[in-house]
Design a protein around this motif. Structure first.
Motif, mmCIF file in Angstrom:
data_model
loop_
_atom_site.group_PDB
_atom_site.id
_atom_site.type_symbol
_atom_site.label_atom_id
_atom_site.label_comp_id
_atom_site.label_asym_id
_atom_site.label_seq_id
_atom_site.Cartn_x
_atom_site.Cartn_y
_atom_site.Cartn_z
ATOM 1 N N ARG A 15 55.941 -103.654 41.976
ATOM 2 C CA ARG A 15 55.095 -104.342 42.958
ATOM 3 C C ARG A 15 53.721 -103.689 42.947
ATOM 4 N NH1 ARG A 15 52.482 -107.718 44.959
ATOM 5 N NH2 ARG A 15 52.788 -108.754 46.981
ATOM 6 N N CYS A 56 61.013 -106.922 49.209
ATOM 7 C CA CYS A 56 61.370 -107.629 47.974
ATOM 8 C C CYS A 56 62.857 -107.968 47.941
ATOM 9 C CB CYS A 56 60.995 -106.784 46.754
ATOM 10 S SG CYS A 56 59.217 -106.610 46.464
ATOM 11 N N GLY A 59 63.580 -111.001 50.021
ATOM 12 C CA GLY A 59 62.890 -112.238 49.685
ATOM 13 C C GLY A 59 61.719 -112.524 50.606
ATOM 14 N N GLU A 62 57.451 -111.070 47.111
ATOM 15 C CA GLU A 62 57.799 -111.294 45.709
ATOM 16 C C GLU A 62 57.441 -110.068 44.872
ATOM 17 O OE1 GLU A 62 59.735 -113.361 44.424
ATOM 18 O OE2 GLU A 62 58.802 -115.291 44.009
ATOM 19 N N ASP A 67 63.688 -108.619 39.075
ATOM 20 C CA ASP A 67 64.300 -109.657 39.907
ATOM 21 C C ASP A 67 65.339 -109.083 40.850
ATOM 22 O OD1 ASP A 67 67.069 -109.848 38.718
ATOM 23 O OD2 ASP A 67 65.921 -110.353 36.925
ATOM 24 N N SER A 76 64.482 -113.983 43.749
ATOM 25 C CA SER A 76 63.070 -113.715 43.479
ATOM 26 C C SER A 76 62.500 -114.745 42.514
ATOM 27 C CB SER A 76 62.890 -112.307 42.920
ATOM 28 O OG SER A 76 63.791 -112.074 41.854
ATOM 29 N N HIS A 77 61.171 -114.861 42.520
ATOM 30 C CA HIS A 77 60.440 -115.782 41.643
ATOM 31 C C HIS A 77 60.898 -117.229 41.842
ATOM 32 C CE1 HIS A 77 58.979 -112.087 39.963
ATOM 33 N NE2 HIS A 77 60.193 -111.738 39.574
ATOM 34 N N ARG A 83 63.432 -119.411 48.743
ATOM 35 C CA ARG A 83 63.766 -118.039 49.142
ATOM 36 C C ARG A 83 64.217 -118.005 50.603
ATOM 37 N NH1 ARG A 83 58.733 -116.411 47.219
ATOM 38 N NH2 ARG A 83 58.296 -115.266 49.163
#
Length: 226
Positions: A15, A56, A59, A62, A67, A76-77, A83
């Protein structure tokens, strides 16, 4: 890591935060897992990346890379709406503050959390409040609750949809000894019922109830407790 489906699994989380030309690396390749029935404490100095990690995992934020999977499903993503749906169904999040809507009663706060998911959990709101010791405070507003009661009400909201994963960020940071022990016993009991519990904490009491302690520093895992 084992290929067995975990309650929670994070792989190589990064991150980065940018302000102008300055870049801060809050997470630097963090990997961890939490099994069902396990309580994990995440410890480390302020600025180690613990709260960023929890965001993270939940959720709420991000990761820049890597992941997160809950019961094998990647959260994630994805678009925020997806999410939020996955989080409402599978993850309970207990924050040190802001878990409750100020103008709603304890009961209505739990009902609001349940409204995000179709279908009703097997446990009624009344039974859930009894489990956290708030049956007699069901109609109280947050401002009418003590610190320990606020923490337990926040826990009831986090558990509203019977999640398989419970994430707690400094859940006992502002509590006295008796209230802290009660909240930790409640968290431990959720793990005993099969939930995967992860606690970000500075509390020695929280570390003592954990099955495993993960130590973070400088955005990395320095010891994963294995």
């Amino acid at each position: 890591m084992s290929t067995t489906v975990m309650a929670l699994q994070a792989r190589e989380l990064y991150r980065f935060f940018r302000a102008g030309e300055e870049e801060t690396q809050a997470l630097r390749g963090v990997s961890l897992c939490v099994r069902r029935g396990e309580t994990v404490a995440v410890v480390g100095p302020s600025g180690a990346g613990k709260s960023t990690l929890l965001g993270c995992l939940a959720g709420l934020d991000e990761p820049s890379g890597g992941d997160v999977r809950v019961d094998g499903v990647r959260i994630s993503h994805r678009p925020e709406a997806e999410r939020a749906r996955l989080r409402a169904r599978g993850i309970g999040v207990l924050l040190q503050s802001n878990n409750l809507v100020a103008h709603l009663s304890v009961t209505d706060n739990v009902r609001l959390a349940r409204s995000a998911v179709r279908g009703s959990p097997a446990v009624t709101v009344k039974d859930l409040l009894e489990q956290v010791g708030l049956a007699g405070r069901a109609r109280a507003l947050p401002r009418q609750l003590s610190g320990g009661e606020l923490a337990r009400a926040g826990l009831a909201v986090a558990l509203a949809n019977s999640p398989g994963v419970l994430l707690a960020d400094e859940p006992t940071g502002e509590l006295d000894g008796g209230s802290e022990r009660l909240v930790l016993e409640l968290l431990r009991s959720r793990a005993d019922d099969g939930c995967g519990v992860l606690i970000v904490t500075h509390s020695a009491e929280a570390v003592q109830v954990a099955d495993r302690v993960i130590t973070m520093a400088d955005g990395r895992v320095h010891d994963d407790g294995h």
